[in-house]
Design a protein around this motif. Sequence first.
Motif, mmCIF file in Angstrom:
data_model
loop_
_atom_site.group_PDB
_atom_site.id
_atom_site.type_symbol
_atom_site.label_atom_id
_atom_site.label_comp_id
_atom_site.label_asym_id
_atom_site.label_seq_id
_atom_site.Cartn_x
_atom_site.Cartn_y
_atom_site.Cartn_z
ATOM 1 N N ILE A 1 0.913 -1.207 0.109
ATOM 2 C CA ILE A 1 0.053 0.239 -0.072
ATOM 3 C C ILE A 1 0.837 1.206 -0.095
ATOM 4 N N TYR A 2 1.815 1.319 0.828
ATOM 5 C CA TYR A 2 2.842 2.565 0.771
ATOM 6 C C TYR A 2 3.988 2.286 0.074
ATOM 7 N N LYS A 3 4.009 1.113 -0.547
ATOM 8 C CA LYS A 3 5.067 1.154 -1.729
ATOM 9 C C LYS A 3 6.587 1.338 -1.045
ATOM 10 N N THR A 4 6.780 0.543 0.060
ATOM 11 C CA THR A 4 7.905 0.876 0.804
ATOM 12 C C THR A 4 9.156 0.639 -0.011
ATOM 13 N N ARG A 5 10.212 1.537 -0.035
ATOM 14 C CA ARG A 5 11.202 1.247 -0.712
ATOM 15 C C ARG A 5 12.313 0.442 -0.543
ATOM 16 N N PHE A 6 12.819 -0.613 -1.487
ATOM 17 C CA PHE A 6 13.447 -1.853 -1.365
ATOM 18 C C PHE A 6 12.666 -3.222 -1.100
ATOM 19 N N LEU A 7 11.464 -2.953 -0.434
ATOM 20 C CA LEU A 7 10.734 -4.057 -0.262
ATOM 21 C C LEU A 7 9.498 -4.198 -1.211
ATOM 22 N N TYR A 8 9.041 -3.123 -1.908
ATOM 23 C CA TYR A 8 7.643 -3.164 -2.615
ATOM 24 C C TYR A 8 8.045 -4.407 -3.591
ATOM 25 N N GLN A 9 8.919 -4.317 -4.426
ATOM 26 C CA GLN A 9 9.017 -5.318 -5.518
ATOM 27 C C GLN A 9 9.225 -6.669 -4.997
ATOM 28 N N THR A 10 9.746 -6.998 -3.711
ATOM 29 C CA THR A 10 10.078 -8.275 -3.183
ATOM 30 C C THR A 10 8.727 -8.560 -2.686
ATOM 31 N N ALA A 11 8.015 -7.888 -2.176
ATOM 32 C CA ALA A 11 6.435 -8.096 -1.802
ATOM 33 C C ALA A 11 5.672 -8.444 -2.763
ATOM 34 N N ASN A 12 5.754 -7.707 -3.935
ATOM 35 C CA ASN A 12 4.709 -8.186 -5.077
ATOM 36 C C ASN A 12 5.154 -9.671 -5.893
ATOM 37 N N GLY A 13 6.505 -9.692 -5.719
ATOM 38 C CA GLY A 13 7.010 -11.014 -6.173
ATOM 39 C C GLY A 13 6.460 -12.014 -5.216
ATOM 40 N N TYR A 14 6.393 -12.097 -3.835
ATOM 41 C CA TYR A 14 6.141 -12.853 -3.080
ATOM 42 C C TYR A 14 4.665 -13.470 -3.368
ATOM 43 N N VAL A 15 3.891 -12.108 -3.388
ATOM 44 C CA VAL A 15 2.240 -12.396 -3.539
ATOM 45 C C VAL A 15 2.272 -13.181 -5.046
ATOM 46 N N SER A 16 2.790 -12.961 -6.004
ATOM 47 C CA SER A 16 2.483 -13.299 -7.234
ATOM 48 C C SER A 16 2.998 -14.832 -7.361
ATOM 49 N N PHE A 17 4.037 -15.132 -6.781
ATOM 50 C CA PHE A 17 4.672 -16.498 -6.754
ATOM 51 C C PHE A 17 3.738 -17.378 -6.064
ATOM 52 N N PHE A 18 3.247 -17.006 -4.782
ATOM 53 C CA PHE A 18 2.663 -17.935 -3.885
ATOM 54 C C PHE A 18 1.204 -18.276 -4.510
ATOM 55 N N ARG A 19 0.619 -17.122 -4.977
ATOM 56 C CA ARG A 19 -0.830 -17.262 -5.509
ATOM 57 C C ARG A 19 -0.689 -17.599 -6.907
ATOM 58 N N GLY A 20 0.214 -17.586 -7.509
ATOM 59 C CA GLY A 20 0.353 -18.378 -8.861
ATOM 60 C C GLY A 20 0.967 -19.598 -9.066
ATOM 61 N N THR A 21 1.088 -20.564 -7.969
ATOM 62 C CA THR A 21 1.586 -21.842 -7.874
ATOM 63 C C THR A 21 0.739 -22.348 -7.111
#
Length: 236
Positions: free
Chosen positions: A45-65
Motif C-alpha cells: 500500500i505504501y510502496k515501501t522502498r526496497f521491499l515493494y518489488q519483493t512483496a509483489n513477487g512474493y504474492v505473485s509467486f505464492f498465489r500463482g503456483t
Amino acid sequence: MSIDIPFIWIAFKEIIKALPITLILTIVPLLVGFLIGMGVAFVRIYKTRFLYQTANGYVSFFRGTPIIMHIMVIYYGVPFLVDRVSSKFELNLVSSKIPIILFVLIALSLAAGAYLSEIIRSGILSVSKGQLEAAYSVGMTKFQAMVRIVLPQALAQSIPNFTNVFVGFLHTSSIAFLVSEKELTGAANIVASTNLKFLEAFIAAGIIYWGLTIIVEGISFLLEKRVTSYSRGGVS
C-alpha cells in the motif's frame, strides 16, 4: 456392491482422532499468515522502498503456483539446505530430526500470507480516504488513524473473505498426507486401505469436513451480524 452403513460410523470414530492435526495445519498457518499478510499489505500500500518489488513477487509467486508445490519444495528443499549449512559450518544439525509437520506449516503459512495480504490490502483500500482526513483533523497520527479507524473497518468488511480462506485451507490441509502427515484425509485413507472399504471411509471423512465447514460458516455469520449491529449502533 453395497454400502456398509455401520462401518461409516466405525470409520468416523477412527478418522476423527486425526482432527487435532487438521486443525493445527489450518489454524497455525492462518495465524502466521495473517501477520505476514498484514506486513506485506502495508508494504504494497505504501510502496515501501526496497521491499515493494519483493512483496509483489512474493504474492505473485505464492498465489500463482499450487500449494502442493510449495509443500514439496519446502519438504525436500529445507532439509537439503539444513544439511549443507550444517556440514559447511560443522553444526550439530540433522534434517531428519526436524518434524515433518514443521515443513508443512512453513509452506502453508507462506501461502496463507500471500492470500491474506490481498484480502487485507483490498479491505484497507475500501475504507474512504475521507475518514482518514477526518481522523487527521482531530489530531490523530497516521498510526492511530490506521489502528483505530481503518483497520477495524477493513477487517470487519473482510470477514466473508477470511471465512473462504479458512475453509479453503481446512480442505488444503489434506495435502499433508502426501508427506506422511496423518490428518483427516490421511486417516481416512489408512482406514479404507486396512478394511478395504474406501467408499464408507471417505463418506465418513466427508461428513467431518462438511461439519467443520458448517461450524466455521456459522461463526462467520455470527461475527458479521455482530459487526453489522455494532456499526449501526444497535445490539446483536
